[in-house]
Design an enzyme around this catalytic site. Sequence first.
Site, PDB file in Angstrom:
ATOM      1  N   TYR A 156       0.850  -1.196   0.000  1.00 39.35           N
ATOM      2  CA  TYR A 156       0.000   0.000   0.000  1.00 39.35           C
ATOM      3  C   TYR A 156       0.882   1.241   0.000  1.00 39.35           C
ATOM      4  O   TYR A 156       1.780   1.380   0.822  1.00 39.35           O
ATOM      5  CB  TYR A 156      -0.901  -0.040   1.230  1.00 39.35           C
ATOM      6  CG  TYR A 156      -1.879   1.101   1.400  1.00 39.35           C
ATOM      7  CD1 TYR A 156      -2.233   1.929   0.333  1.00 39.35           C
ATOM      8  CD2 TYR A 156      -2.476   1.341   2.624  1.00 39.35           C
ATOM      9  CE1 TYR A 156      -3.135   2.960   0.498  1.00 39.35           C
ATOM     10  CE2 TYR A 156      -3.393   2.373   2.809  1.00 39.35           C
ATOM     11  CZ  TYR A 156      -3.720   3.183   1.748  1.00 39.35           C
ATOM     12  OH  TYR A 156      -4.614   4.212   1.901  1.00 39.35           O
ATOM     13  N   CYS A 157       0.610   2.165  -0.952  1.00 34.29           N
ATOM     14  CA  CYS A 157       1.296   3.446  -1.009  1.00 34.29           C
ATOM     15  C   CYS A 157       2.806   3.227  -1.127  1.00 34.29           C
ATOM     16  O   CYS A 157       3.276   2.515  -2.001  1.00 34.29           O
ATOM     17  CB  CYS A 157       0.913   4.290   0.197  1.00 34.29           C
ATOM     18  SG  CYS A 157       1.602   5.963   0.225  1.00 34.29           S
ATOM     19  N   LEU A 158       3.584   3.813  -0.233  1.00 33.80           N
ATOM     20  CA  LEU A 158       5.036   3.650  -0.241  1.00 33.80           C
ATOM     21  C   LEU A 158       5.432   2.189  -0.078  1.00 33.80           C
ATOM     22  O   LEU A 158       6.435   1.738  -0.634  1.00 33.80           O
ATOM     23  CB  LEU A 158       5.626   4.501   0.890  1.00 33.80           C
ATOM     24  CG  LEU A 158       7.124   4.749   0.936  1.00 33.80           C
ATOM     25  CD1 LEU A 158       7.620   5.336  -0.364  1.00 33.80           C
ATOM     26  CD2 LEU A 158       7.453   5.671   2.099  1.00 33.80           C
TER      27      LEU A 158
END
Length: 585
Positions: free
Chosen positions: A316-318
Amino acid sequence: MPPSDCAAQCDPLDGVAETLDRAAAAAIAQITHGLSPATLTQAYSDWMQHLACSPGKQLQLAAKATRKYMRFSDYVLREAHDPDAAPAIEPLPQDHRFDDPAWRQPPYNMLVQAFLLTQQWWHAATTGVMGVNQHHEDMITFAARQMLDVLAPTNFIATNPVLQQRIVETGGRCLIDGFQHLIEDMSSLARGEQPAGTETFRVGEAVAVTQGTIVYRNELIELIQYKPTTEKVRPEPVLVVPAWIMKYYILDLSPENSLIRWLVGQGYTVFAISWHNPGSADRNLDMEAYRRLGPLAALDAITAITGASGIHALGYCLGGTLLAIAAAAMARDGDERLASITLLAAQTEFSEPGELGLFIDESQLNLLENMMWSRGYLDSSQMGGAFQILRSNDLVWSRVLTTYLMGEREPLNDLMAWNADGTRMPYAMHSQYLRRLFLDDDLAEGRYHVDGRAISLSALRRPMFVVGTERDHVAPWKSVHKIHLLAPADIRFVLTSGGHNAGIVSEPGHKGRHYRMLDRPQDGPVLDAEEWLARADSFEGSWWTAWGDWLGSHSGEPIAPPPEGAPDKGYPPLYAAPGQYIREH
């Protein structure tokens, strides 16, 4: 070594000069909250000089100003005879500041029309000036929008009829209550405390309550193994790699909207990484440390505990960017432990990072790096401030109006409480991330090295499920979509309603949710974002169910659940989830 070379390389003043420069830059960054005055000055100068040399653009802007004045005058005349006259201009679809019917009464309707026409003119004035650097144009456009947001009629008692009505109804009490809220928030901020209301969502009591056990811990992560809730589970466990810019329980909020709890209920053995919140002593933790001590260490533990030959990995995300890097290195080295890859709002190509790119250029990074150098980390308030500026209408001025002027403190929900529970990022990692990925786009362009050798996302051939969100200010969906250009894998791409966080926390049954979805077969043709949007099928409801079906199609028949940990292999159960790292502040 020639004396001149020695003098150049061994000058004792070098270290002093560097320290002074870094200290000065760090001081400036503290004052400006990480915004570079040099970049802002360059952007303004670039825009002004090119506008001054563009008589055609000046003529065009003068004509636009005249037409807008005429449109405004026409509306004033029509409205004088017909209170229901059509306005000269409507707010943008995402602008809800003037939704209240009170704004359609004179003289406030005139203020709204004048403001919206002015806003439109400034957009024309700051865009399309020939010769202006694109980054500078984006900054000037952004700055003009911020200025107008400050001066919007909603922000002042004399020009806001809704606020005036509230003052009358409460006999002015709302202003007293609002001032008290302001004092409380400023006091909490000064003491380093979380906002009022977060105590309702205590970690391990109201949020992050899915049952599990810490089965592995190192200096950077705790690995949670969740307790199964079904008699049998799929043979492929799921590893969740969240971003370390946030605490992992965004995916394990309240029981009713926990993605992890839902996934466990679908018959999967779920493992999740909980990241250590770094301090000054962790300044030298870099991207390689996060890869090695994060997903790679977790995969080793999961393999030992479950004996699985294939593992579904979610980032998720980074965390998704890191997972893509780790997966590319594994593919390069012949490591075939990944059964599939799921990326949620995660960028792998950074040439168009959206408005977050406003804060990323050489001058900005110089300030940020020196600010982190002085402390060893980037504080969560610095990153949170940048995100708030990007959505100032929603996150700043609406709060000022509602909380401090109307005296109405909005009750916190679990997502808002989680958002206030920030984390830090170590100097080495964040500097590398911003430079190598955002600024230089090394991962997409084949210059990113792992263990001294280049990696390429073209090595990814495991099935991929990739999610973008419609209103994402952190990872714009068109940027996320570019994974199609880089990886030849079978990709199911989903575009869901909502933003970077709310679009992901989108449990089945959540009202108003919808998504678009389209598959690209392995080595299939690439569609650009607009063509993908035109061809994708639309669905009502939560994307979780689509992901669950997809995950099931890439999993084996259910088997008995694996044991909790593996003491004989060095992975004994340590203590109950959510663990200790999540409580670090």
